[in-house]
Design a protein around this motif. Structure first.
Motif, PDB file in Angstrom:
ATOM      1  N   LEU A  65       0.823  -1.204   0.000  1.00  0.00           N
ATOM      2  CA  LEU A  65       0.000   0.000   0.000  1.00  0.00           C
ATOM      3  C   LEU A  65       0.862   1.262   0.000  1.00  0.00           C
ATOM      4  N   GLN A  66       1.960   1.217   0.761  1.00  0.00           N
ATOM      5  CA  GLN A  66       2.802   2.399   0.935  1.00  0.00           C
ATOM      6  C   GLN A  66       3.501   2.818  -0.357  1.00  0.00           C
ATOM      7  N   LYS A  67       3.569   1.936  -1.326  1.00  0.00           N
ATOM      8  CA  LYS A  67       4.175   2.297  -2.608  1.00  0.00           C
ATOM      9  C   LYS A  67       3.359   3.359  -3.337  1.00  0.00           C
ATOM     10  N   ASP A  68       2.073   3.465  -3.000  1.00  0.00           N
ATOM     11  CA  ASP A  68       1.182   4.346  -3.743  1.00  0.00           C
ATOM     12  C   ASP A  68       0.690   5.560  -2.965  1.00  0.00           C
ATOM     13  N   PHE A  69       0.806   5.542  -1.630  1.00  0.00           N
ATOM     14  CA  PHE A  69       0.472   6.726  -0.831  1.00  0.00           C
ATOM     15  C   PHE A  69       1.147   6.604   0.525  1.00  0.00           C
ATOM     16  N   PRO A  70       1.399   7.750   1.178  1.00  0.00           N
ATOM     17  CA  PRO A  70       2.151   7.729   2.437  1.00  0.00           C
ATOM     18  C   PRO A  70       1.390   7.023   3.560  1.00  0.00           C
ATOM     19  N   LEU A  71       2.130   6.251   4.346  1.00  0.00           N
ATOM     20  CA  LEU A  71       1.608   5.603   5.546  1.00  0.00           C
ATOM     21  C   LEU A  71       2.669   5.720   6.637  1.00  0.00           C
ATOM     22  N   TRP A  72       2.196   5.826   7.877  1.00  0.00           N
ATOM     23  CA  TRP A  72       3.105   5.916   9.017  1.00  0.00           C
ATOM     24  C   TRP A  72       2.713   4.856  10.036  1.00  0.00           C
ATOM     25  N   LEU A  73       3.680   4.037  10.443  1.00  0.00           N
ATOM     26  CA  LEU A  73       3.417   3.046  11.485  1.00  0.00           C
ATOM     27  C   LEU A  73       3.009   3.754  12.768  1.00  0.00           C
ATOM     28  N   GLU A  74       2.004   3.204  13.436  1.00  0.00           N
ATOM     29  CA  GLU A  74       1.431   3.839  14.614  1.00  0.00           C
ATOM     30  C   GLU A  74       1.480   2.877  15.789  1.00  0.00           C
ATOM     31  N   ASN A  75       2.311   3.212  16.789  1.00  0.00           N
ATOM     32  CA  ASN A  75       2.414   2.373  17.987  1.00  0.00           C
ATOM     33  C   ASN A  75       1.392   2.741  19.051  1.00  0.00           C
ATOM     34  N   VAL A  76       0.645   3.820  18.832  1.00  0.00           N
ATOM     35  CA  VAL A  76      -0.304   4.298  19.835  1.00  0.00           C
ATOM     36  C   VAL A  76      -1.719   3.997  19.365  1.00  0.00           C
ATOM     37  N   SER A  77      -2.480   3.274  20.174  1.00  0.00           N
ATOM     38  CA  SER A  77      -3.864   2.947  19.840  1.00  0.00           C
ATOM     39  C   SER A  77      -4.768   4.142  20.113  1.00  0.00           C
ATOM     40  N   LYS A  78      -6.031   4.034  19.697  1.00  0.00           N
ATOM     41  CA  LYS A  78      -6.991   5.103  19.983  1.00  0.00           C
ATOM     42  C   LYS A  78      -7.127   5.300  21.487  1.00  0.00           C
ATOM     43  N   ALA A  79      -7.168   4.197  22.239  1.00  0.00           N
ATOM     44  CA  ALA A  79      -7.277   4.301  23.698  1.00  0.00           C
ATOM     45  C   ALA A  79      -6.070   5.021  24.283  1.00  0.00           C
ATOM     46  N   LEU A 108      13.820  10.772   9.604  1.00  0.00           N
ATOM     47  CA  LEU A 108      12.932  10.066  10.524  1.00  0.00           C
ATOM     48  C   LEU A 108      11.464  10.392  10.273  1.00  0.00           C
ATOM     49  N   SER A 109      11.197  11.467   9.556  1.00  0.00           N
ATOM     50  CA  SER A 109       9.828  11.839   9.209  1.00  0.00           C
ATOM     51  C   SER A 109       9.446  11.374   7.805  1.00  0.00           C
ATOM     52  N   SER A 110      10.362  10.683   7.139  1.00  0.00           N
ATOM     53  CA  SER A 110      10.179  10.354   5.728  1.00  0.00           C
ATOM     54  C   SER A 110       9.513   8.993   5.517  1.00  0.00           C
ATOM     55  N   GLN A 111       9.004   8.815   4.304  1.00  0.00           N
ATOM     56  CA  GLN A 111       8.457   7.513   3.916  1.00  0.00           C
ATOM     57  C   GLN A 111       9.569   6.487   3.699  1.00  0.00           C
ATOM     58  N   ARG A 112      10.761   6.947   3.407  1.00  0.00           N
ATOM     59  CA  ARG A 112      11.886   6.017   3.278  1.00  0.00           C
ATOM     60  C   ARG A 112      12.139   5.312   4.613  1.00  0.00           C
ATOM     61  N   TYR A 113      12.076   6.061   5.704  1.00  0.00           N
ATOM     62  CA  TYR A 113      12.256   5.468   7.030  1.00  0.00           C
ATOM     63  C   TYR A 113      11.099   4.527   7.353  1.00  0.00           C
ATOM     64  N   GLN A 114       9.872   4.904   7.020  1.00  0.00           N
ATOM     65  CA  GLN A 114       8.728   4.027   7.254  1.00  0.00           C
ATOM     66  C   GLN A 114       8.860   2.733   6.460  1.00  0.00           C
ATOM     67  N   SER A 115       9.368   2.854   5.235  1.00  0.00           N
ATOM     68  CA  SER A 115       9.593   1.663   4.412  1.00  0.00           C
ATOM     69  C   SER A 115      10.640   0.746   5.040  1.00  0.00           C
ATOM     70  N   LEU A 116      11.673   1.337   5.626  1.00  0.00           N
ATOM     71  CA  LEU A 116      12.692   0.551   6.335  1.00  0.00           C
ATOM     72  C   LEU A 116      12.069  -0.227   7.493  1.00  0.00           C
ATOM     73  N   LEU A 117      11.212   0.434   8.270  1.00  0.00           N
ATOM     74  CA  LEU A 117      10.580  -0.245   9.396  1.00  0.00           C
ATOM     75  C   LEU A 117       9.701  -1.400   8.927  1.00  0.00           C
ATOM     76  N   LEU A 118       8.958  -1.186   7.839  1.00  0.00           N
ATOM     77  CA  LEU A 118       8.113  -2.250   7.313  1.00  0.00           C
ATOM     78  C   LEU A 118       8.955  -3.418   6.809  1.00  0.00           C
ATOM     79  N   ARG A 119      10.052  -3.096   6.125  1.00  0.00           N
ATOM     80  CA  ARG A 119      10.930  -4.163   5.620  1.00  0.00           C
ATOM     81  C   ARG A 119      11.520  -4.957   6.779  1.00  0.00           C
ATOM     82  N   LEU A 120      11.933  -4.264   7.821  1.00  0.00           N
ATOM     83  CA  LEU A 120      12.488  -4.933   8.996  1.00  0.00           C
ATOM     84  C   LEU A 120      11.415  -5.782   9.677  1.00  0.00           C
TER      85      LEU A 120
END
Length: 364
Positions: free
Chosen positions: A180-194, A333-345
């Motif tokens: 999904l992230q290849k086509d629009f920005p996404l950020w991993l979220e460690n904080v739930s709504k609660a 650290l604010s980039s999609q490249r960093y988010q992609s690294l986290l997803l790959r890891l």
């Protein structure tokens, strides 16, 4: 009491229509998508006793019915949330304690606590759900939430995607998110709504997170050893990321240390993913450069007396270099490249090893 495993991601509200049309959704869709309004009320005592015991109590109104959920202790790692969940249909808008029967909860929901419970915040979202069936039997529920969190007369927007594993292995969630992230920005979220709601109520500040010991049996297979170490590095990176972006020096040092260990683990355990190794090295260089102009520069200035005419010139040049290297680090650290690294890891560290990876190795 099934365990809930889901990957949470932030998404720009303007990109949610693109999610509806994404090929990864349409190619694996099972049945019709569903859209409905979810109004969820969270309960706790005035002194937040449930929060202190890492328990969430939620009553949700959805599709004309009422649903109660108790969510227990768990963990969040690179957006992947794993926790215990008890969910029941109830008859009204108030908590039904007769449904809370698990022995592990009996000591928590005492008569005194039940009496003190009250609504503390509300989330009101429109949710669209897609059920995906992959060729290998993996089943994933994708949910896009768009709405708001309401607390103490204030409101803040909610725009997120949740990928919940219904059947299969967790690495498939990271794989879908990366697609999904290849086509629009996404950020991993460690904080739930609660947790977002509780942050408004709790005065407990964020604190830097040091490394935790990784305990491995001597006969741990090589790939599994790397995965365990990689996951701890990932946890520490994520735990310190927010404070690092707020210029907390201790958090940045911990995050830097985690990245150095990850790069070394990639080398010593011969990680066969060249893209992962390259991106870890990219991130480590950014941290190295920022560090290089921090402490050594301070030591240099200490050697120059205040009366030295060149001290101001040196200070100005140091400030320019520090700003430049820290700006590059913060942008990364604010980039999609960093988010992609986290997803790959996340993929590499949660995917079960193949037969060729199963040979044990001694851990010294």
């Amino acid at each position: 009491m099934p365990d809930e495993i889901e990957l949470k991601l932030r998404i720009d509200a303007d990109d949610i229509p693109r999610l509806h049309r994404h090929r990864a959704i349409l190619d694996h869709l099972s049945g019709e998508p569903k859209t409905r309004r979810l109004i969820s009320t969270y309960y706790d005592t005035p002194d937040l006793q449930l929060m202190r015991q890492q328990i969430n109590l939620r009553v949700r109104h959805m599709a004309g019915g009422w649903f109660q959920a108790v969510k227990g202790r768990g963990q969040a790692l690179a957006g992947l949330h794993q926790r215990m969940e008890w969910e029941d249909i109830i008859s009204g808008s108030e908590p039904d304690f007769s449904k809370i029967t698990d022995p592990s909860l009996a000591g928590i929901f005492s008569p005194m606590l039940k009496k003190a419970l009250a609504p503390i915040f509300v989330t009101d979202v429109e949710r669209t759900e897609w059920l995906l069936s992959l060729a290998d039997g993996t089943i994933i529920e994708v949910a896009a939430d768009l709405g708001r969190l309401e607390i103490q007369g204030k409101s803040e927007p909610i725009s997120e995607v949740e990928l919940e594993l219904k059947q299969g292995e967790a690495w498939r969630l990271f794989e879908l998110a990366a697609d999904l992230q290849k086509d629009f920005p996404l950020w991993l979220e460690n904080v739930s709504k609660a947790e977002r709601g509780y942050r408004h109520l709790s005065a407990t500040p964020l604190s830097p997170s040091p490394a935790r010991a990784v305990e491995l049996p001597e006969t741990t297979p090589t790939v599994q050893a790397f995965q365990a170490i990689g996951l701890e590095c990932l946890r520490q990176m994520q735990a310190n990321q927010e404070l690092t972006l707020l210029a907390n020096l201790e958090a940045r040092q911990y995050m830097h240390a985690a990245i150095r260990r990850l790069r070394l683990a990639c080398r010593l355990f011969r990680c066969t993913d060249p893209a992962l190794r390259s991106e870890v090295q990219w991130l480590e260089r950014l941290f190295d450069n920022a560090h290089r102009w921090k402490e050594p520069g301070d030591e240099l200035l200490e050697q120059l007396p205040a009366s030295c005419r060149e001290r101001n010139v040196v200070q100005e040049r140091l400030d320019r270099q520090r700003y430049s290297t820290e700006r590059r680090l913060f942008d990364a650290l604010s980039s999609q490249r960093y988010q992609s690294l986290l997803l790959r890891l996340g993929i590499v560290c949660t995917k079960k090893p193949g037969k060729d990876d199963a040979e044990p190795t001694k851990i010294h």
